[in-house]
Design a protein around this motif. Structure first.
Motif, PDB file in Angstrom:
ATOM      1  N   ASP A   1     -42.625-106.991  58.003  1.00  9.41           N
ATOM      2  CA  ASP A   1     -44.075-107.176  57.965  1.00  9.41           C
ATOM      3  C   ASP A   1     -44.651-106.893  59.348  1.00  9.41           C
ATOM      4  OD1 ASP A   1     -46.682-107.950  57.701  1.00  9.41           O
ATOM      5  OD2 ASP A   1     -46.254-109.964  56.977  1.00  9.41           O
ATOM      6  N   SER A   2     -45.483-105.877  59.452  1.00 10.78           N
ATOM      7  CA  SER A   2     -46.049-105.511  60.760  1.00 10.78           C
ATOM      8  C   SER A   2     -46.990-106.594  61.296  1.00 10.78           C
ATOM      9  CB  SER A   2     -46.791-104.172  60.662  1.00 10.78           C
ATOM     10  OG  SER A   2     -47.854-104.258  59.734  1.00 10.78           O
ATOM     11  N   ASP A   3     -47.475-107.451  60.418  1.00 13.33           N
ATOM     12  CA  ASP A   3     -48.378-108.527  60.854  1.00 13.33           C
ATOM     13  C   ASP A   3     -47.631-109.794  61.280  1.00 13.33           C
ATOM     14  OD1 ASP A   3     -50.624-106.973  60.316  1.00 13.33           O
ATOM     15  OD2 ASP A   3     -50.710-107.630  58.233  1.00 13.33           O
ATOM     16  N   ALA A   4     -46.316-109.820  61.057  1.00 14.18           N
ATOM     17  CA  ALA A   4     -45.548-111.043  61.336  1.00 14.18           C
ATOM     18  C   ALA A   4     -45.659-111.509  62.784  1.00 14.18           C
ATOM     19  CB  ALA A   4     -44.083-110.840  60.943  1.00 14.18           C
TER      20      ALA A   4
ATOM     21  N   ARG B   1     -40.644-121.787  71.188  1.00 10.83           N
ATOM     22  CA  ARG B   1     -39.606-120.874  70.699  1.00 10.83           C
ATOM     23  C   ARG B   1     -40.154-119.858  69.696  1.00 10.83           C
ATOM     24  NH1 ARG B   1     -34.535-124.011  68.520  1.00 10.83           N
ATOM     25  NH2 ARG B   1     -33.718-121.869  68.464  1.00 10.83           N
ATOM     26  N   THR B   2     -41.261-120.201  69.044  1.00 10.20           N
ATOM     27  CA  THR B   2     -41.845-119.271  68.071  1.00 10.20           C
ATOM     28  C   THR B   2     -42.247-117.964  68.743  1.00 10.20           C
ATOM     29  OG1 THR B   2     -42.630-121.044  66.633  1.00 10.20           O
ATOM     30  CG2 THR B   2     -43.741-118.919  66.438  1.00 10.20           C
ATOM     31  N   HIS B   3     -42.660-118.030  69.994  1.00  9.06           N
ATOM     32  CA  HIS B   3     -43.053-116.803  70.692  1.00  9.06           C
ATOM     33  C   HIS B   3     -41.841-115.875  70.893  1.00  9.06           C
ATOM     34  CE1 HIS B   3     -47.223-117.898  71.471  1.00  9.06           C
ATOM     35  NE2 HIS B   3     -46.794-119.129  71.700  1.00  9.06           N
ATOM     36  N   GLY B   4     -40.666-116.457  71.067  1.00  7.87           N
ATOM     37  CA  GLY B   4     -39.470-115.625  71.155  1.00  7.87           C
ATOM     38  C   GLY B   4     -39.176-114.923  69.838  1.00  7.87           C
ATOM     39  N   VAL B   5     -39.357-115.650  68.725  1.00 10.60           N
ATOM     40  CA  VAL B   5     -39.184-115.034  67.413  1.00 10.60           C
ATOM     41  C   VAL B   5     -40.234-113.947  67.199  1.00 10.60           C
ATOM     42  CG1 VAL B   5     -39.101-115.439  64.919  1.00 10.60           C
ATOM     43  CG2 VAL B   5     -38.211-117.180  66.486  1.00 10.60           C
ATOM     44  N   ALA B   6     -41.453-114.200  67.675  1.00 11.85           N
ATOM     45  CA  ALA B   6     -42.521-113.200  67.548  1.00 11.85           C
ATOM     46  C   ALA B   6     -42.173-111.931  68.319  1.00 11.85           C
ATOM     47  CB  ALA B   6     -43.846-113.781  68.039  1.00 11.85           C
TER      48      ALA B   6
ATOM     49  N   ARG C   1     -47.511-115.857  66.405  1.00  7.23           N
ATOM     50  CA  ARG C   1     -48.165-116.306  67.634  1.00  7.23           C
ATOM     51  C   ARG C   1     -49.404-117.144  67.328  1.00  7.23           C
ATOM     52  NH1 ARG C   1     -46.649-110.826  69.292  1.00  7.23           N
ATOM     53  NH2 ARG C   1     -44.908-111.001  70.750  1.00  7.23           N
ATOM     54  N   ALA C   2     -50.159-116.735  66.316  1.00  6.03           N
ATOM     55  CA  ALA C   2     -51.342-117.506  65.946  1.00  6.03           C
ATOM     56  C   ALA C   2     -50.957-118.900  65.456  1.00  6.03           C
ATOM     57  CB  ALA C   2     -52.130-116.758  64.867  1.00  6.03           C
ATOM     58  N   SER C   3     -49.876-118.991  64.678  1.00  9.46           N
ATOM     59  CA  SER C   3     -49.418-120.297  64.178  1.00  9.46           C
ATOM     60  C   SER C   3     -48.970-121.187  65.323  1.00  9.46           C
ATOM     61  CB  SER C   3     -48.270-120.100  63.181  1.00  9.46           C
ATOM     62  OG  SER C   3     -48.692-119.374  62.050  1.00  9.46           O
TER      63      SER C   3
END
Length: 571
Positions: free
Chosen positions: A540-543, A280-285, A548-550
């Motif tokens: 944050d443009s790096d978010a 699900r984190t990828h959806g947030v990303a 995705r890395a996390s």
């Protein structure tokens, strides 16, 4: 793994989704759920794998959850809801020997621990009962379909913190959509689920339980135990007959007594939760990336509007446009119209002498030129500030997130600031004072000459302003540009009569750059009404990359431990 999950939680917390985009509302809610689950269950459970199995009893309104919990405990430990919706704290029943596992630093850390009944949904009532075996805790949750949003949210939070879902429904409610939405999510993350078909008439047990079993199988829950409880008279103590819940109690007691079975349930649910969180984190990303793109689009739109305004002011203040109307009329009064304008092609020396004679004794006319220049510049600045505000607002209004930001801005951003005219007046006057100071400084060793005395600082200053207004591309606009060009040539000749050619070019360039800088500062302040709104969002443009890395880090660790008995805190 704990470290990776803590980093994932941090990345989720930092991934703000403030802009009103189509994906934002759903992903905001999902992100909050994920953070809660990491804090309430996944991280603390991974650090305390030996803690008792937490069975959360959830279900629909009127399904008999509290009565079931009381019956499993053998005494009234939680109050059934006579009135709906019931507003009270969730109740966690545990063996006295397991009390240490349920402090505020463990599961559900944001709920205050109390030992008395309360109506505070922000509290968790702890009840010790010897009838609950060591290694097991049972939590009575609010209705998942409560009309009270707070109850529904708390029920979802508690179920997300469960090692085991004990889902209670009834013959009348088992096909309702809301419970199946929860059960679908449980199946997606491989949570351990048992279903209790409660309050079912004896004659309907076979029919309803068969249909419910088929529904469970079709939704990925065919391995979930299904228990049935017939409709029975509840005792004065709020309990069902012991034999009605004997099968459920026996199953829970056997889980509590078998460390391996208990561990298997915990790991199944925990691993499913971790896997689902990473996915699900990828959806947030993706939603965070959309936020970054939208914020950049809005910023570019505002920048384009104000950059264009700055450029247009620069062009209009250097192409002779200002040497018309009132400015030109006052300038012609000062230098003497008619003959001088007609004599531009004659000898320079003769023209200089005529300028001296024409200008002598006209300080008042010089002041009038200054006033006309001030008015013309102020009008120019206000006109382009208004135009920039209109263009920026129109571009933001074309996008849903821009509309929301404009609505919450607290002022009409489609117009220049209320104090813009006052700030423009001050900027123009400061520029004019700067021009006079340049003339005064440049003429320090010439103040005693006849020509300097004839023109005066004010006269030379207005001449320099006129030259600046026809200085396109660093070259003076010639007489072919018309009356404005002729006026500028006169100004240049006047200045050259005192300072010489090179000094005049240097002065004009310095004055022009000073005007450009003041214009930029004025319009940049207007631009900041838009950009400050965007800055306040702290997008944050790096978010997206961090999310995705996390998630990949968690997945890598999960795959690495898959062949070694599953999740371990230090792996």
């Amino acid at each position: 793994m704990v470290t990776a999950l803590v980093q994932l939680r941090g990345a989720l917390q930092d991934a703000r989704l403030p802009l009103e985009l189509p994906s934002a509302a759903g992903e905001r809610a999902g992100r909050a759920e994920m953070v809660d689950q990491l804090e309430d269950y996944v991280i603390p459970r991974l650090m305390t794998l030996d803690a008792p199995l937490l069975a959360v009893v959830g279900g629909s309104t009127g399904a008999g959850k509290s009565t079931l919990v009381n019956s499993l405990a053998g005494r009234r430990v939680t109050e059934p809801g006579v009135l709906r919706p019931t507003t009270r704290s969730p109740v966690l029943v545990h063996n006295p020997e397991d009390a240490e596992w349920f402090g505020a630093d463990r599961l559900l850390h944001d709920l205050e621990r109390v030992e008395r009944p309360t109506t505070d949904p922000g509290a968790l009532q702890l009840v010790a009962a010897d009838s609950i075996p060591v290694g097991l805790a049972v939590l009575d949750a609010p209705d998942i379909d409560s009309v009270e949003e707070q109850n529904r949210a708390l029920a979802a939070q508690l179920l997300a913190a469960a090692d085991l879902w004990l889902f209670v429904t009834s013959a009348a409610r088992y096909a309702d959509q809301v419970p199946w939405d929860f059960l679908r999510r449980a199946a997606e993350r491989s949570a351990a689920v048992a279903v209790v078909l409660d309050r079912t008439p004896t004659e309907a047990i076979d029919t309803v339980s068969t249909h419910l079993a088929r529904m469970l199988a079709s939704r990925g829950l065919k391995d979930s135990p299904l228990f049935t409880v017939t409709e029975e008279v509840v005792s004065d103590d709020g309990l069902l007959p012991a034999e009605s819940v004997a099968e459920i109690k026996g199953w829970l007691d056997s889980l509590a007594a078998d460390a391996d079975a208990r561990s298997m349930v915990v790991r199944q649910t925990l691993e499913g939760a971790v896997r689902t969180l990473a996915r699900r984190t990828h959806g947030v990303a993706d939603a965070a990336a959309e936020q970054v793109a939208a914020e950049q689009r809005l910023r570019e739109d505002a920048d384009t509007a104000y950059d264009d305004a700055i450029a247009r002011v620069g062009e209009a203040s250097a192409d002779g446009s200002l040497l018309r109307g009132e400015v030109l009329a006052r300038w012609q009064e000062f230098v003497g119209t008619g003959e001088l304008l007609k004599s531009l092609e004659t000898r320079v020396g003769w023209l200089r002498d005529r300028l001296v004679n024409a200008i002598k004794g006209k300080p008042q006319q010089a002041e009038r030129v200054t006033v006309a220049v001030e008015s013309g510049l102020e009008t120019l600045l206000l006109e382009h500030a208004e135009a920039a505000a209109e263009r920026a607002e129109a571009s933001w209004q074309s996008l849903a997130p821009g509309q929301a930001l404009l609505a919450d801005a607290g002022e009409d951003l489609g117009r220049a600031s209320r104090d813009f005219r006052r700030r423009a007046e001050r900027a123009v006057r400061d520029w004019q004072q700067g021009v006079l100071e340049m003339v005064r400084t440049e003429g320090a060793d010439k103040r005693g000459t006849a020509r300097f005395l004839a023109y005066g600082v004010n006269g030379l200053g207005v001449a320099l302003m006129v030259v600046v207004f026809a200085h396109t591309g660093g070259a003076l606009v010639g007489a072919e540009a018309g009356v404005a060009g002729g006026a500028a040539v006169l100004g240049q000749k006047l200045l050259e009569a005192v300072f010489g050619d090179q000094a005049v070019r240097t002065l004009a360039e310095r004055a022009r750059l000073d005007l450009e800088q003041r214009t930029q500062e004025l319009l940049d302040a207007e631009r900041r009404r838009y950009t400050d709104l965007l800055d306040s969002l702290a997008i944050d443009s790096d978010a997206p990359d961090r999310l995705r890395a996390s998630a990949r880090r968690v997945d890598d660790l999960r795959f690495a431990t898959a062949g070694h008995g599953g999740l371990h805190p230090g792996q």
